[in-house]
Design an enzyme around this catalytic site. Sequence first.
Site, PDB file in Angstrom:
ATOM      1  NE  ARG A 126      -3.722  -2.315   2.335  1.00 26.33           N
ATOM      2  CZ  ARG A 126      -4.594  -2.625   3.289  1.00 26.33           C
ATOM      3  NH1 ARG A 126      -4.752  -1.811   4.319  1.00 26.33           N
ATOM      4  NH2 ARG A 126      -5.305  -3.734   3.225  1.00 26.33           N
TER       5      ARG A 126
ATOM      6  NE  ARG B 206      -1.093   4.714   9.285  1.00 22.15           N
ATOM      7  CZ  ARG B 206      -2.397   4.429   9.236  1.00 22.15           C
ATOM      8  NH1 ARG B 206      -2.947   4.088   8.087  1.00 22.15           N
ATOM      9  NH2 ARG B 206      -3.152   4.496  10.318  1.00 22.15           N
TER      10      ARG B 206
ATOM     11  CD  GLU C   2      -7.928  -2.032  11.011  1.00 22.52           C
ATOM     12  OE1 GLU C   2      -7.947  -2.851  10.078  1.00 22.52           O
ATOM     13  OE2 GLU C   2      -7.902  -0.800  10.835  1.00 22.52           O
TER      14      GLU C   2
ATOM     15  CB  SER D  69     -10.880  -4.383   9.106  1.00 22.98           C
ATOM     16  OG  SER D  69     -12.015  -3.593   8.851  1.00 22.98           O
TER      17      SER D  69
ATOM     18  NE  ARG E 281      -1.563  -2.239  11.882  1.00 19.63           N
ATOM     19  CZ  ARG E 281      -2.293  -1.138  11.902  1.00 19.63           C
ATOM     20  NH1 ARG E 281      -3.402  -1.096  12.639  1.00 19.63           N
ATOM     21  NH2 ARG E 281      -1.942  -0.073  11.201  1.00 19.63           N
TER      22      ARG E 281
END
Length: 424
Positions: free
Chosen positions: A260, A275, A347, A350, A389
Amino acid sequence: MHDLRWIREAPEDFDAAMARRSLSPLSSEVLELDARRRGMQTELQEMQARRNEASKEIGQKKRAGESADTLMAEVAQLKDRMAAVEEEERGVGDALDRLLAGLPNALAAEVPDGPDESANEVLRVQGDKPQFDFAPKEHFELGEGLGGLDFEAAAKLSGSRFVVIKGQVARLHRALAQFMLDLHTREHGYLEVQPPLLVRDHVLFGTGQLPKFGEDQFRTEEGYWLIPTAEVPLTNLVAEEILDQADLPLRFTAHTPCFRSEAGAAGRDTRGMLRQHQFEKVELVSITLPEQSEAEHERMTACAEEVLKRLGLHYRVVVLASGDTGFGARKTYDLEVWLPGQGAYREISSCSNTGAFQARRMKARYRPEGEKGTRFLHSLNGSGVAVGRALIAVLETYQQADGSIRVPEALQPYLGGQEHIAAS
């Protein structure tokens, strides 16, 4: 993608659904383009019928030895007019398709309204927060102390938002992915898939990343896109297919790198692994009947939760508010794991139900038993969970005063029975 019949029949409901997404009323614009396109299609049909009729009359006149010049001129004019209308109809159709392709999914009625994550609602909390008799460190401090996270080396190779994972920490990272795959395939009934990491435009369009979110992706000079999540190729396995009802649901899982650009994330989470441009996830995708998708959403979320429960991580489940729900989702549950070093929930998974939104874009259907027609499938996706994560959460939750890490019991078989990771 939205059902045009719904917009025609209930424009007020469509506008209300878009208003929950902070969009102004759009039904009149959609219906005007739709009416123009349908009018042109009707005109084309009428001209084609007249052209066929005139051609028959020309044949009759020629057989009778009569002049057909007037009719032949009419046919020529019809041909020219049809070509012009066809081109105009394509332009109007393209404009309508672009408009609809850029609109987010309609939210489920029970999704709470609110502008952003501040309106998300906590549904449940699992376990107790870990307690320490020392000041807990953040994952990047722990990883660097173990010699297992090297951000400087990654910066030399690739720039910011990358990491080199080494030694025992790399082994722990690999163990996490293997544990998740084994759990989802052996106990949760998902089929393991190893999909391509490079896909074409239509694949990203099918799951909703294009055209609206192109800047969030990485694209090669050859026209391929690096996948932002395995949801993209896994969901598209049923694109343009007509499945039998008896074969549903389908459940897929994959462990892949994800890429990403993090456009718009400047200044956010610049330290550590939270991130990054490249990370790994174990993804879950379900393809279901419409009447099963809500129950499948609960099931998928429970599967992701089981990963965190077996790792002994403290977390909470939240339902996202309207302003925080992703473009393609009807409803989303986030699993937020507690990070002791950061002193915050973040998070880690999801799980979203997209309803028929992606299926319409992909033209993915099923044939109900005993019926001749077809209907659109429902698709769901979720992280089961983000591997990086999970590594962060394990490092911070199981840290010891001396900087070593206690290995969660669920992971010990994947590390040859190893119970601790100490600095090398």
